[in-house]
Design a protein around this motif. Structure first.
Motif, PDB file in Angstrom:
ATOM      1  N   TYR A 178      14.067  -2.124  -3.033  1.00  0.00           N
ATOM      2  CA  TYR A 178      13.128  -1.283  -2.539  1.00  0.00           C
ATOM      3  C   TYR A 178      12.336  -0.564  -4.034  1.00  0.00           C
ATOM      4  N   GLU A 179      10.991  -0.118  -3.825  1.00  0.00           N
ATOM      5  CA  GLU A 179      10.277   0.735  -4.794  1.00  0.00           C
ATOM      6  C   GLU A 179       9.684   1.641  -4.466  1.00  0.00           C
ATOM      7  N   PRO A 180      10.513   2.862  -3.944  1.00  0.00           N
ATOM      8  CA  PRO A 180       9.674   3.959  -3.297  1.00  0.00           C
ATOM      9  C   PRO A 180       9.204   4.855  -4.595  1.00  0.00           C
ATOM     10  N   GLY A 181       8.243   5.445  -4.247  1.00  0.00           N
ATOM     11  CA  GLY A 181       7.752   6.612  -5.157  1.00  0.00           C
ATOM     12  C   GLY A 181       7.525   7.758  -4.287  1.00  0.00           C
ATOM     13  N   ARG A 182       6.198   7.908  -3.644  1.00  0.00           N
ATOM     14  CA  ARG A 182       5.756   8.976  -2.845  1.00  0.00           C
ATOM     15  C   ARG A 182       6.791   9.543  -1.900  1.00  0.00           C
ATOM     16  N   CYS A 183       7.463   8.832  -1.325  1.00  0.00           N
ATOM     17  CA  CYS A 183       8.463   9.439  -0.233  1.00  0.00           C
ATOM     18  C   CYS A 183       9.635  10.399  -0.696  1.00  0.00           C
ATOM     19  N   ALA A 202       3.583  13.381  -5.667  1.00  0.00           N
ATOM     20  CA  ALA A 202       3.412  12.160  -6.026  1.00  0.00           C
ATOM     21  C   ALA A 202       1.858  12.112  -6.436  1.00  0.00           C
ATOM     22  N   TYR A 203       1.726  11.644  -7.766  1.00  0.00           N
ATOM     23  CA  TYR A 203       0.559  11.092  -8.364  1.00  0.00           C
ATOM     24  C   TYR A 203      -0.500  12.231  -8.776  1.00  0.00           C
ATOM     25  N   PHE A 204       0.125  13.479  -8.509  1.00  0.00           N
ATOM     26  CA  PHE A 204      -0.653  14.716  -9.143  1.00  0.00           C
ATOM     27  C   PHE A 204      -0.576  14.630 -10.838  1.00  0.00           C
ATOM     28  N   GLY A 244       0.790  -1.179  -0.099  1.00  0.00           N
ATOM     29  CA  GLY A 244       0.164   0.016  -0.042  1.00  0.00           C
ATOM     30  C   GLY A 244       0.817   1.183   0.052  1.00  0.00           C
ATOM     31  N   THR A 245       0.140   2.392   0.302  1.00  0.00           N
ATOM     32  CA  THR A 245       0.875   3.522   0.008  1.00  0.00           C
ATOM     33  C   THR A 245       0.561   4.377   1.456  1.00  0.00           C
ATOM     34  N   GLY A 246       1.567   5.366   1.752  1.00  0.00           N
ATOM     35  CA  GLY A 246       1.300   6.260   2.694  1.00  0.00           C
ATOM     36  C   GLY A 246       1.781   5.882   4.297  1.00  0.00           C
ATOM     37  N   GLY A 250       7.110  -0.426  -2.480  1.00  0.00           N
ATOM     38  CA  GLY A 250       7.262   1.050  -1.939  1.00  0.00           C
ATOM     39  C   GLY A 250       6.217   1.345  -1.022  1.00  0.00           C
ATOM     40  N   GLY A 251       5.559   2.272  -0.840  1.00  0.00           N
ATOM     41  CA  GLY A 251       4.668   2.780   0.190  1.00  0.00           C
ATOM     42  C   GLY A 251       5.059   3.714   1.388  1.00  0.00           C
ATOM     43  N   PHE A 252       6.453   4.013   1.559  1.00  0.00           N
ATOM     44  CA  PHE A 252       6.719   4.867   2.495  1.00  0.00           C
ATOM     45  C   PHE A 252       6.174   6.273   2.561  1.00  0.00           C
TER      46      PHE A 252
HETATM   47  C1  LIG Z   1       4.370  -2.277  -7.206  1.00  0.00           C
HETATM   48  C2  LIG Z   1       4.479  -0.844  -6.597  1.00  0.00           C
HETATM   49  N1  LIG Z   1       5.664  -0.431  -6.403  1.00  0.00           N
HETATM   50  C3  LIG Z   1       5.881   0.758  -5.833  1.00  0.00           C
HETATM   51  C4  LIG Z   1       4.709   1.623  -5.612  1.00  0.00           C
HETATM   52  C5  LIG Z   1       5.049   3.054  -5.285  1.00  0.00           C
HETATM   53  O1  LIG Z   1       4.474   3.276  -4.022  1.00  0.00           O
HETATM   54  P1  LIG Z   1       4.728   4.520  -3.174  1.00  0.00           P
HETATM   55  O2  LIG Z   1       4.623   5.696  -4.126  1.00  0.00           O
HETATM   56  O3  LIG Z   1       3.683   4.590  -2.311  1.00  0.00           O
HETATM   57  O4  LIG Z   1       5.990   4.493  -2.551  1.00  0.00           O
HETATM   58  C6  LIG Z   1       3.686   1.303  -6.246  1.00  0.00           C
HETATM   59  C7  LIG Z   1       2.513   2.091  -6.165  1.00  0.00           C
HETATM   60  O5  LIG Z   1       1.423   1.886  -6.503  1.00  0.00           O
HETATM   61  C8  LIG Z   1       3.493   0.072  -6.650  1.00  0.00           C
HETATM   62  O6  LIG Z   1       2.181  -0.527  -7.155  1.00  0.00           O
END
Ligand SMILES: Cc1ncc(COP(=O)(O)O)c(C=O)c1O
Length: 471
Positions: A315-320, A414-416, A217-219, A254-256
């Motif tokens: 690790y697959e961060p996006g949001r943080c 993030a995501y905007f 998940g995220t956040g 991800g999800g941080f």
């Molecule tokens: C498979 C996967 N990895 C990484 C992310 C990135 O998540 P976040 O932006 O919450 O770090 C997502 C977001 O949906 C995802 O689906």
């Protein structure tokens, strides 16, 4: 009383006129020069955030680590260029994102591929480009990939995506990607799908299994959520061991959280969307650092693997990484009041066009031209679209605001931009700021961009179409 984060939390400052500044530039001047809506990227801070993340992950783990930035979170090429130079690799979920990664200079071996809908043509392309890992989402996908590999005598390196059926406390259903009932992602651990796949893999000579992936998940604000989800590793290790497969890679997704925004809980969403009760903002002055997350995750991995068999951690961060380093400027064009009913600030951006995440996330809104004006009234901030839900926020505590004043939605990284639309209005420009300059990294859409995919030869001659669209 609603708690409002100080603008320092985003690395912003103020000038003697009381205007919010980024780098050495007034946000009001940026809005004037480039027009609004306008995203502003703080490029130095973005790079610093990415480097810090990578550093923190690396220093607390004895095994190998890789950070693959999730392109879906913000795929602006200038953002990706910065993240690449900070050493982040790529995680993509579509052919478009794969093309973008390659276009930005990533080699196949730096790219991992996720997503629940990998078509055969997309899988072919992944094999052609020799991506590092295909993260298989379903039994069906595994069989399809195997068929392609067998028919063409090609090999694929894979991870299996697991659905651990774990929902972090307080996470809303829309974000809970590790929920067995709530979403389709990954192989069902509880239902035995993982065992079935692992058994099939023994016979699949062209498919090379490297380990497991999940994304819950995220956040996420509590590092312990990762260890709780990682508990399923015990079961996974024994499934793999029984099948004679080694786990060389564990990808924790991800999800941080970004600590300057937050996801609304299910209850808050219900009250906000149903009864217009906007919950309060980010509550914690103290929040976990990247290092806290990394340490918790590393310690949990150590619990399941002996030192000489430590898997590589992905690790697959996006949001943080991106969220706190970009914000959105909006101009209040009109103020409308129905006494005793409601006051609206009518701006040039709402969730119909540029602020979709404000539907389910809490973001701060600051007044750019007078950063210290006290917050005295609740107003509803809306966008320009003729759509009742084109809202930034309902009942948001704000200073008294007048037409032509400029607001900053904090943060919009993030995501905007990924989810914006051209619903009646062109998509906005993005400007990048450093200490000494600012420059456009994406221009606003033109009429031309909005119309050039259309064929309307009944109404308009080919020459006119060509004149407008250039093709
Ligand atoms: C498979 C996967 N990895 C990484 C992310 C990135 O998540 P976040 O932006 O919450 O770090 C997502 C977001 O949906 C995802 O689906």
């Amino acid at each position: 009383m609603e708690k409002v984060l100080h603008h320092n939390n985003w690395g912003l400052d103020t000038n003697p006129k009381g205007e919010l500044t980024v780098g050495n530039f007034s946000t009001v001047d940026l809005a004037k020069e480039y027009g609004t809506p306008l995203h502003v990227l703080n490029e130095l801070r973005l790079e610093e955030t990415a480097r810090k993340f990578r550093e923190n992950i690396r220093t607390v783990y004895a095994g190998k680590t890789s950070v693959h930035y999730a392109f879906k979170c913000n795929s602006i090429p200038a953002v990706i260029r910065i993240l690449r130079s900070a050493g982040l690799k790529a995680e993509v979920m579509s052919e478009f994102e794969l093309d973008l990664a390659l276009h930005m200079g990533y080699e196949g071996e730096e790219i991992i591929v996720n997503g629940p809908c990998k078509t055969d043509s997309f899988l072919h392309k992944c094999l052609d480009k020799e991506v590092r890992l295909i993260i298989v989402d379903s039994l069906d996908e595994l069989q399809g990939l195997n068929q392609i590999c067998v028919a063409e005598g090609r090999d694929a390196d894979i991870l299996l995506r697991i659905n651990p059926d774990y929902i972090p406390k307080g996470m809303n259903s829309g974000s809970a990607t590790g929920s067995r009932k709530g979403c389709a992602f990954g192989l069902d651990l509880k239902g035995g799908e993982v065992s079935i796949c692992v058994n099939l893999l023994k016979e699949m000579k062209h498919i090379h299994f490297h380990g497991f992936h999940f994304h819950i998940g995220t956040g996420i604000r509590d590092p312990r959520d990762y260890s709780r989800a990682l508990r399923c590793l015990a079961q996974l290790c024994s499934i793999a061991r029984t099948a004679g497969l080694a786990i060389r890679i564990v990808d924790i997704g991800g999800g941080f959280a970004s600590m300057t925004t937050r996801e609304l809980t299910n209850g808050e969403l219900l009250f906000y969307q149903g009864f217009e009760r906007l919950p309060s903002g980010v509550k914690h002055d103290k929040y976990p650092t990247f290092e806290d997350f990394a340490r918790e995750i590393s310690n949990t991995i150590l619990h399941y693997f002996p030192m000489d068999e430590l898997p590589e951690l992905l690790y697959e961060p996006g949001r943080c990484i991106v969220s706190p380093n970009q914000f959105l400027l909006l101009t209040v064009h009109r103020v409308k009041e129905r006494p005793g009913v409601r006051k609206w600030l009518i701006t040039d951006g709402g969730l119909g066009t540029v602020t979709l995440p404000t539907f389910y996330e809490y973001h701060e809104v600051l007044l750019c031209n007078d950063a210290f004006r006290p917050r005295t009234e609740k107003v509803t901030i809306i966008g320009p679209v003729c759509f009742a839900s084109d809202i930034v926020y309902r009942n948001k505590l704000m200073p008294r605001i007048y037409p032509e004043e400029v607001l900053a939605v904090m943060d919009s990284g993030a995501y905007f931009t990924s989810m914006e639309s051209s619903f009646g209005f062109p998509r906005p420009a993005i400007v990048s700021v450093n200490r000494s300059s600012h420059y456009l990294i994406r221009r606003a859409e033109h009429f031309k961009d909005m119309i050039c995919r259309d064929f309307f030869s009944n109404q308009i001659s080919e020459e006119v179409h060509h004149e407008i669209c250039g093709h």
